[in-house]
Design an enzyme around this catalytic site. Structure first.
Site, PDB file in Angstrom:
ATOM      1  N   LYS A  10      45.601  49.490 -63.268  1.00  0.00           N
ATOM      2  CA  LYS A  10      46.545  48.500 -63.763  1.00  0.00           C
ATOM      3  C   LYS A  10      45.765  47.217 -64.071  1.00  0.00           C
ATOM      4  O   LYS A  10      44.966  46.760 -63.255  1.00  0.00           O
ATOM      5  CB  LYS A  10      47.619  48.232 -62.710  1.00  0.00           C
ATOM      6  CG  LYS A  10      48.620  47.159 -63.046  1.00  0.00           C
ATOM      7  CD  LYS A  10      48.575  45.887 -62.227  1.00  0.00           C
ATOM      8  CE  LYS A  10      47.579  45.730 -61.146  1.00  0.00           C
ATOM      9  NZ  LYS A  10      47.349  44.319 -60.737  1.00  0.00           N
ATOM     10  N   GLY A  91      44.894  47.272 -59.067  1.00  0.00           N
ATOM     11  CA  GLY A  91      46.009  48.061 -58.549  1.00  0.00           C
ATOM     12  C   GLY A  91      45.669  49.439 -58.054  1.00  0.00           C
ATOM     13  O   GLY A  91      46.528  50.334 -58.097  1.00  0.00           O
ATOM     14  N   GLY A  92      44.450  49.650 -57.579  1.00  0.00           N
ATOM     15  CA  GLY A  92      44.059  50.991 -57.162  1.00  0.00           C
ATOM     16  C   GLY A  92      44.988  51.597 -56.132  1.00  0.00           C
ATOM     17  O   GLY A  92      45.488  52.717 -56.297  1.00  0.00           O
ATOM     18  N   GLY A  93      45.257  50.865 -55.047  1.00  0.00           N
ATOM     19  CA  GLY A  93      46.136  51.383 -54.000  1.00  0.00           C
ATOM     20  C   GLY A  93      47.554  51.570 -54.486  1.00  0.00           C
ATOM     21  O   GLY A  93      48.216  52.569 -54.170  1.00  0.00           O
ATOM     22  N   ASP A 123      52.975  45.786 -56.949  1.00  0.00           N
ATOM     23  CA  ASP A 123      52.486  46.489 -58.129  1.00  0.00           C
ATOM     24  C   ASP A 123      52.934  47.950 -58.201  1.00  0.00           C
ATOM     25  O   ASP A 123      52.694  48.616 -59.217  1.00  0.00           O
ATOM     26  CB  ASP A 123      50.954  46.453 -58.177  1.00  0.00           C
ATOM     27  CG  ASP A 123      50.408  45.104 -58.617  1.00  0.00           C
ATOM     28  OD1 ASP A 123      51.135  44.370 -59.316  1.00  0.00           O
ATOM     29  OD2 ASP A 123      49.260  44.780 -58.263  1.00  0.00           O
TER      30      ASP A 123
END
Length: 266
Positions: A10, A91-93, A123
């Site tokens: 993201k 926004g990886g997690g 997010d």
């Protein structure tokens, strides 16, 4: 039967922080897009478990949003292929949590209600929607927008930045983002981005000055139309009009950084 879901990065092309609610949550106004690079989540029926591998797996410690998301839908056997850097502003997690929800939905389970999804993180709703939006409020306002074909170069100097620390270091609040027009091409988008902000960027640079070096390196790449930090950092993005320019740009950045060239996806 196992189901897979892709967790795309993201990218906050803009991030205006417009205020703070009485409960302490900050109010945001952001143009969010996605990049064609990310993690992968595989789910199958069974007792709750999570295995993780991939080039960024070693940095993932402590509680994981993947298992929290799965718990909302009854649990599952999960595997996460981790390719995005941790605590990096892309926004990886949250993308991993949203991918988990999508994978379990494909197994026939109903999605949690929107409040529960938002409870996983600001997010997660936008990552679950998975398209370009103007995101407002604390992450619950999602207005789809159209973005032109373009390419992104993402670069992270291998520095993790704490989002709460950046919020504590903010200079203050500013006006909302201007209205999002129809963009004829990537150059028109770049020109509009010059009229916008990422209010978290100055605070993040004070915490991790190397972010300014990453942004400058991206700006200097041939073909880069615009560069800025994404989210709370430390990942920055460069906007390019063509795949060739983006791939050449990513290859020219320092080898010790995490970098990726990917199409911008709306």
């Amino acid at each position: 039967m196992a189901t897979d879901a892709f967790a795309r990065a993201k990218v906050n092309l803009t991030l205006h922080v417009t205020g703070r609610r009485a409960d302490g949550y900050h109010l945001l106004d952001s143009l969010v897009v996605f990049a064609g690079v990310g993690d992968s989540v595989t789910a199958q029926d069974g007792a709750m478990s999570l295995t993780v591998d991939g080039p960024e797996a070693q940095a993932l410690v402590g509680e994981n949003l993947v298992t929290r998301a799965a718990a909302l839908m009854g649990g599952a056997r999960l595997h996460l292929e981790k390719r995005l850097p941790v605590a990096s502003g892309i926004g990886g997690g949250s993308a991993d949590a949203a991918a988990t929800l999508r994978a379990l939905e494909r197994m026939g389970r109903p999605l949690p209600d929107p409040a529960a999804v938002l409870g996983l993180g600001a997010d997660v709703p936008v990552c679950l929607l998975g398209r370009a939006v103007r995101m407002t409020g604390v992450g619950e306002g999602l207005e789809p927008v159209a973005v032109p074909p373009a390419w992104l170069v993402l670069a992270n100097p291998r520095v993790a930045v704490s989002t709460p620390q950046v919020f504590r270091t903010l200079d203050g609040f500013g006006p909302p983002m201007p209205e999002v027009p129809a963009f004829a091409d990537a150059l028109a988008l770049a020109r509009w981005l010059h009229t916008t902000r990422n209010d978290m960027e100055p605070a993040a640079i004070r915490i991790a000055p190397v972010i300014a070096d990453v942004k400058a390196a991206l700006t200097a790449l041939p073909g880069c139309l615009f560069a800025r930090m994404s989210g709370s950092g430390a990942t920055c993005f460069g906007l390019f009009g063509t795949e060739a320019e983006a791939r050449a740009g990513a290859a020219a950045l320092p080898a010790e950084w995490w970098t990726a060239a990917a199409p911008m996806e709306g």
